[in-house]
Design an enzyme around this catalytic site. Structure first.
Site, PDB file in Angstrom:
ATOM      1  N   HIS A  18      73.523  71.471  44.315  1.00  0.00           N
ATOM      2  CA  HIS A  18      72.345  70.659  43.999  1.00  0.00           C
ATOM      3  C   HIS A  18      72.641  69.164  44.005  1.00  0.00           C
ATOM      4  CE1 HIS A  18      73.883  71.068  39.709  1.00  0.00           C
ATOM      5  NE2 HIS A  18      73.603  69.782  39.724  1.00  0.00           N
TER       6      HIS A  18
ATOM      7  N   GLU B  19      67.930  68.919  41.172  1.00  0.00           N
ATOM      8  CA  GLU B  19      67.915  68.918  39.709  1.00  0.00           C
ATOM      9  C   GLU B  19      67.248  67.633  39.229  1.00  0.00           C
ATOM     10  OE1 GLU B  19      70.940  68.734  35.841  1.00  0.00           O
ATOM     11  OE2 GLU B  19      71.773  68.785  37.861  1.00  0.00           O
TER      12      GLU B  19
ATOM     13  N   HIS C 151      68.534  58.531  49.858  1.00  0.00           N
ATOM     14  CA  HIS C 151      67.357  59.397  49.885  1.00  0.00           C
ATOM     15  C   HIS C 151      67.768  60.859  49.858  1.00  0.00           C
ATOM     16  CE1 HIS C 151      68.388  58.918  54.279  1.00  0.00           C
ATOM     17  NE2 HIS C 151      68.248  60.233  54.230  1.00  0.00           N
TER      18      HIS C 151
ATOM     19  N   GLU D 163      63.022  61.568  52.879  1.00  0.00           N
ATOM     20  CA  GLU D 163      62.911  61.579  54.337  1.00  0.00           C
ATOM     21  C   GLU D 163      62.303  62.896  54.803  1.00  0.00           C
ATOM     22  OE1 GLU D 163      65.707  60.676  58.271  1.00  0.00           O
ATOM     23  OE2 GLU D 163      66.654  61.383  56.421  1.00  0.00           O
TER      24      GLU D 163
END
Length: 321
Positions: A173, A235, A262, A308
């Site tokens: 994550h 998360e 990003h 994005e």
């Protein structure tokens, strides 16, 4: 190709961070078992992109096209930073520029994995033995970004095993801090089509963690079931009360001092997905029609983090770049 879009086909493809010296950064992430899946060079704009991920036969999206994966890390190198003694990234964890928190890998044997990283000379923000939480650690990459390490099995089950198999690792994550949990949950679920897979409420410490992702074939975990065996989760960390402070905001990583750039979602139909986002009145950083690059778009989440949007090439059979 159909002119519609289905969020069930979306993937949390990658998280981008800026790095000072790509040789040192690639070496570190390769040591964690990743490999360079793709490198894109833009010499006219003086930057290169390195996409790293797990690619073994045991990896969840091993062998897939770069945009048909989850859990990649994109390293952005702006030419010359490696020779600039004053260049330093913002790792997202130092006041007053907090925002992005960390990436996280899950491993088969956390004790053996941490020992291997330490013996290689890499530093830790938090070792397993530090503090009260003895089941997680945070290693530091060459730029000082935090990489959380969690075990895929309970720590009690792996303490007697001295080996670790890199082929079983997952890029589990990416953590970002959010000001208003409800606004962020609504955005990532209703707009980007993610599912809330797990919630961790920590009332004594006054923060909650929300793990979101695209369930795929695994589906949504049953209550009490963990998510350490997955890749490509997001998360959200919410500290109680921030939503009530009008003046409060997190650093998006793209204002100075820069660091994290990003997250990226790949979609089945880029134009249809962007039309859908338009109908949902998203805030845009870059529409498809803006600028020179007509094959990527950027939407803004409630905290101003950039998301994005790219085409998953599996649906078009054509190269994005």
């Amino acid at each position: 190709m159909a002119s519609t879009t289905d969020t069930q086909n979306y993937k949390f493809n990658h998280s981008m961070i800026r790095v000072k010296d790509p040789k040192e950064s690639v070496k570190f992430y390769e040591f964690l078992g990743m490999k360079v899946i793709k490198k894109l060079e833009f010499p006219e704009a003086k930057f290169d992109l390195y996409f790293l991920g797990y690619d073994s036969p045991k990896a969840l999206s091993g062998g897939n096209n770069v945009w048909d994966r989850e859990g990649l890390i994109e390293l952005t190198h702006n030419y010359g930073t490696e020779n600039d003694p004053n260049y330093k990234v913002n790792n997202g964890n130092a006041e007053p520029h907090r925002g992005f928190g960390h990436t996280c890998i899950s491993v088969d044997n956390i004790q053996a994995a941490c020992q291997r990283i330490e013996e290689a000379g890499y530093k830790f923000q938090k070792k397993l033995t530090d503090g009260r939480m003895r089941h997680i650690a945070f290693a530091l990459d060459p730029d000082g970004y935090w990489v959380e390490i969690v075990g895929q099995k309970p720590i009690e089950e792996t303490e007697s095993v001295k080996e670790t198999d890199l082929e079983t690792y997952r890029m589990n994550h990416t953590m970002i801090r959010v000001k208003d949990a409800q606004k962020s949950l609504k955005f990532y679920q209703d707009v980007l089509g993610m599912s809330l897979l797990r919630t961790s409420e920590n009332e004594k410490a006054a923060f909650n963690l929300y793990f979101l992702g695209y369930p795929g074939t695994k589906g949504v975990p049953a209550p009490g079931q963990g998510t350490a065996d997955r890749e490509g989760l997001l998360e959200l960390t919410w500290n109680y009360g921030t939503e009530k402070d009008e003046a409060f905001s997190y650093h998006d990583g793209n204002k100075e001092p820069q660091g994290f750039g990003h997250i990226c979602v790949s979609v089945d139909n880029l134009e249809a997905a962007c039309s859908r986002f338009e109908s949902l009145s998203v805030n845009w950083k870059k529409r498809l029609t803006d600028g020179r690059m007509k094959n990527v778009a950027f939407v803004l989440d409630p905290d101003g983090y950039w998301v994005e949007i790219v085409q998953n090439e599996r649906f078009t059979g054509q190269d994005n770049f």
